[in-house]
Write a protein that holds these residues in place. Structure first.
Motif, PDB file in Angstrom:
ATOM      1  N   ILE A  84       1.249  -1.302   0.189  1.00 48.00           N
ATOM      2  CA  ILE A  84       0.164  -0.374  -0.238  1.00 48.00           C
ATOM      3  C   ILE A  84       0.945   1.012   0.076  1.00 48.00           C
ATOM      4  O   ILE A  84       1.375   1.009   0.739  1.00 48.00           O
ATOM      5  N   ASN A  85       0.578   1.578  -1.450  1.00 48.34           N
ATOM      6  CA  ASN A  85       1.734   3.000  -1.497  1.00 48.34           C
ATOM      7  C   ASN A  85       0.505   4.499  -0.630  1.00 48.34           C
ATOM      8  O   ASN A  85      -0.219   4.576  -0.992  1.00 48.34           O
ATOM      9  N   ASN A  86       0.863   4.688   0.642  1.00 49.99           N
ATOM     10  CA  ASN A  86      -0.011   5.632   2.019  1.00 49.99           C
ATOM     11  C   ASN A  86       0.893   6.617   1.524  1.00 49.99           C
ATOM     12  O   ASN A  86       0.262   7.867   2.408  1.00 49.99           O
ATOM     13  N   GLY A  87       2.069   6.774   1.451  1.00 52.51           N
ATOM     14  CA  GLY A  87       3.087   8.382   1.552  1.00 52.51           C
ATOM     15  C   GLY A  87       3.976   8.285   1.921  1.00 52.51           C
ATOM     16  O   GLY A  87       4.575   9.195   1.760  1.00 52.51           O
ATOM     17  N   LYS A  88       3.704   7.443   3.184  1.00 48.72           N
ATOM     18  CA  LYS A  88       4.769   7.587   3.891  1.00 48.72           C
ATOM     19  C   LYS A  88       5.958   6.377   4.123  1.00 48.72           C
ATOM     20  O   LYS A  88       7.019   6.341   4.568  1.00 48.72           O
ATOM     21  N   ASP A  89       5.384   4.643   3.892  1.00 49.09           N
ATOM     22  CA  ASP A  89       6.224   3.828   4.055  1.00 49.09           C
ATOM     23  C   ASP A  89       5.610   2.822   3.184  1.00 49.09           C
ATOM     24  O   ASP A  89       3.673   2.896   2.866  1.00 49.09           O
ATOM     25  N   TYR A  90       6.229   1.574   3.014  1.00 45.16           N
ATOM     26  CA  TYR A  90       5.117   0.507   2.219  1.00 45.16           C
ATOM     27  C   TYR A  90       4.772  -0.751   3.544  1.00 45.16           C
ATOM     28  O   TYR A  90       5.543  -1.486   3.769  1.00 45.16           O
ATOM     29  N   ASP A  91       4.612   0.343   4.870  1.00 47.26           N
ATOM     30  CA  ASP A  91       4.454  -1.340   6.022  1.00 47.26           C
ATOM     31  C   ASP A  91       3.127  -2.518   5.908  1.00 47.26           C
ATOM     32  O   ASP A  91       3.293  -3.858   6.293  1.00 47.26           O
ATOM     33  N   GLN A  92       2.317  -2.235   4.664  1.00 44.83           N
ATOM     34  CA  GLN A  92       0.902  -2.622   5.021  1.00 44.83           C
ATOM     35  C   GLN A  92       2.234  -3.349   3.649  1.00 44.83           C
ATOM     36  O   GLN A  92       1.263  -3.002   2.464  1.00 44.83           O
ATOM     37  N   TYR A  93       2.046  -4.668   3.442  1.00 44.18           N
ATOM     38  CA  TYR A  93       2.256  -5.387   1.616  1.00 44.18           C
ATOM     39  C   TYR A  93       2.458  -6.796   1.945  1.00 44.18           C
ATOM     40  O   TYR A  93       2.461  -7.359   2.966  1.00 44.18           O
ATOM     41  N   VAL A  94       2.223  -7.536   1.352  1.00 42.17           N
ATOM     42  CA  VAL A  94       2.733  -8.927   0.811  1.00 42.17           C
ATOM     43  C   VAL A  94       4.474  -9.398  -0.415  1.00 42.17           C
ATOM     44  O   VAL A  94       4.029  -8.614  -1.324  1.00 42.17           O
ATOM     45  N   ARG A  95       5.105 -10.439   0.266  1.00 41.25           N
ATOM     46  CA  ARG A  95       6.014 -10.398  -0.146  1.00 41.25           C
ATOM     47  C   ARG A  95       6.379 -12.083  -1.168  1.00 41.25           C
ATOM     48  O   ARG A  95       5.795 -12.887  -0.324  1.00 41.25           O
ATOM     49  N   LEU A  96       6.920 -12.048  -2.070  1.00 38.19           N
ATOM     50  CA  LEU A  96       6.845 -13.583  -2.949  1.00 38.19           C
ATOM     51  C   LEU A  96       8.382 -13.587  -2.555  1.00 38.19           C
ATOM     52  O   LEU A  96       9.191 -13.053  -3.717  1.00 38.19           O
ATOM     53  N   SER A  97       8.865 -14.387  -2.399  1.00 39.12           N
ATOM     54  CA  SER A  97       9.858 -15.220  -2.408  1.00 39.12           C
ATOM     55  C   SER A  97       9.583 -16.388  -3.190  1.00 39.12           C
ATOM     56  O   SER A  97       9.074 -17.324  -2.559  1.00 39.12           O
ATOM     57  N   VAL A  98      10.400 -15.964  -4.198  1.00 35.41           N
ATOM     58  CA  VAL A  98      10.845 -17.341  -5.326  1.00 35.41           C
ATOM     59  C   VAL A  98      11.811 -17.664  -5.297  1.00 35.41           C
ATOM     60  O   VAL A  98      13.052 -16.801  -5.571  1.00 35.41           O
ATOM     61  N   LEU A  99      12.197 -18.509  -5.100  1.00 40.86           N
ATOM     62  CA  LEU A  99      13.405 -19.832  -6.167  1.00 40.86           C
ATOM     63  C   LEU A  99      13.151 -20.106  -7.164  1.00 40.86           C
ATOM     64  O   LEU A  99      12.545 -20.896  -7.342  1.00 40.86           O
ATOM     65  N   ILE A 100      14.068 -19.441  -8.165  1.00 40.60           N
ATOM     66  CA  ILE A 100      14.229 -20.499  -9.563  1.00 40.60           C
ATOM     67  C   ILE A 100      15.540 -21.446  -9.904  1.00 40.60           C
ATOM     68  O   ILE A 100      16.705 -21.161  -9.664  1.00 40.60           O
ATOM     69  N   SER A 101      14.945 -21.946 -10.230  1.00 43.47           N
ATOM     70  CA  SER A 101      15.995 -22.729 -10.532  1.00 43.47           C
ATOM     71  C   SER A 101      16.247 -23.846 -11.857  1.00 43.47           C
ATOM     72  O   SER A 101      14.685 -24.314 -12.315  1.00 43.47           O
ATOM     73  N   VAL A 102      17.507 -24.170 -12.109  1.00 43.00           N
ATOM     74  CA  VAL A 102      17.159 -25.383 -13.403  1.00 43.00           C
ATOM     75  C   VAL A 102      17.674 -26.579 -13.129  1.00 43.00           C
ATOM     76  O   VAL A 102      18.709 -26.299 -12.963  1.00 43.00           O
ATOM     77  N   THR A 103      17.192 -27.427 -13.274  1.00 42.54           N
ATOM     78  CA  THR A 103      17.262 -28.582 -12.933  1.00 42.54           C
ATOM     79  C   THR A 103      18.068 -29.841 -14.082  1.00 42.54           C
ATOM     80  O   THR A 103      17.195 -29.824 -15.563  1.00 42.54           O
TER      81      THR A 103
END
Length: 329
Positions: A168-187
């Protein structure tokens, strides 16, 4: 007069000490971040969505992460539906950026793949050109999905993580968020890529069991896991262990520095000897497993990728490859 001077000095000292704090939580008012500043990442483990995008060498197909699969987390953390979140990107109410986890900040680097994505190199760093890329992450607004891809000619062994997030862009911070941590690999069939955690304690290890990878051993070396285990107990047998660098090149010149088929390694994963300054890890063949272990003094939370192979000395086209993503407790 003397009392007044002492009072003024005390007030100035107090103000000076308070000015030294850089912790956003210590401020009386929230810092307002400008467009050129990178907001800090507020720690919130429950906002993290971990996922993997694993590609098969020679059979590369795009991976799709459907954001509606995580609608509950998005609703809880952002207070909106997936549809509203995507719509918020158009109005500026929501932002979509990379996250630099090592520095604990949001990374506002401009998109390098189209208008909603970034290219990354093998270390997970943003790059500007497709020719330099080992992979990419891109937002598809129409399908409300994250698209992950790698080049069609990618070599097996590619493995890196990247983090993107909506806030959420509230003009002050990005404290309300969701984060996607993606592990990319080739096997590939002979590539074994365990993610392991080494427990606390000097010289403790995590044992990667050969029996768990019997199919790869049979297909690539033409023997059962039991037969393989018998062969690798003898350092003079036909199977050798070689460490490999980030590009996958085998180190066939270093002699074993640990027990049997095994090596002591420095902090970057290069072969060294026990007791030498900087010795940090060992990779050592045990009965039924390969032990990945730690030396004394390596800090908890340290992460490293250790890359090695078991290969036939008489026919080095026959091998199995381990790329271990290691974290120390």
């Amino acid at each position: 007069m003397k009392k007044n001077i002492l009072y003024i000095a005390a007030v100035c000292m107090a103000l000076g000490l308070s000015a030294c704090s850089t912790d956003p939580e210590d401020a009386v008012e929230k810092h307002v971040y400008t467009e050129n500043e990178a907001p800090y990442l507020r720690t919130d483990a429950s906002a993290n969505i971990s996922t993997t995008a694993e590609f098969r060498k020679g059979h590369v197909a795009l991976k799709t992460i459907n954001l509606k699969d995580y609608a509950e987390t998005i609703q809880t953390k952002l207070g909106m539906t997936v549809d509203d979140m995507i719509a918020g990107l158009e109005t500026g109410k929501v932002v979509f950026y990379n996250i630099n986890t090592s520095r604990g900040i949001w990374d506002k680097t401009a998109t390098t793949k189209g208008t909603t994505g970034w290219y990354y190199n093998k270390s997970g760093q943003i790059v500007s050109k497709e020719s330099d890329a080992a992979g990419y992450i891109e937002l598809d607004k129409a399908s409300k999905s994250i698209i992950v891809g790698v080049p069609e000619n990618s070599s097996a062994g590619v493995s890196f993580s990247d983090n993107v997030g909506f806030a959420i862009n509230n003009g002050k911070d990005y404290d309300q968020y969701v984060r996607l941590s993606v592990l990319i690999s080739v096997t590939d069939p002979g590539l074994i890529m365990p993610t392991i955690t080494i427990p606390t304690g000097d010289y403790s290890s995590y044992e990667v069991k050969f029996a768990d990878y019997s199919d790869a051993i049979q297909k690539c070396l033409g023997m059962t896991a039991s037969d393989f285990n018998s062969v690798v107990q003898d350092s003079k047998g036909d199977i050798a262990m070689y460490m490999a660098d980030d590009e996958g090149k085998w180190d066939t010149t270093s002699t074993y520095t640990a027990n049997g088929l095994g090596y002591w390694l420095d902090g970057s994963g290069k072969v060294t000897t026990w007791g030498k300054t900087g010795f940090s890890y060992f990779v050592e063949t045990h009965d039924g497993s390969v032990g990945i272990g730690r030396a004394p003094g390596v800090a908890a939370g340290t992460k490293i990728k250790l890359h090695f192979v078991y290969a036939s000395k008489t026919d080095n086209s026959k091998f199995i490859e381990f790329v271990c993503n290691v974290t120390l407790e």
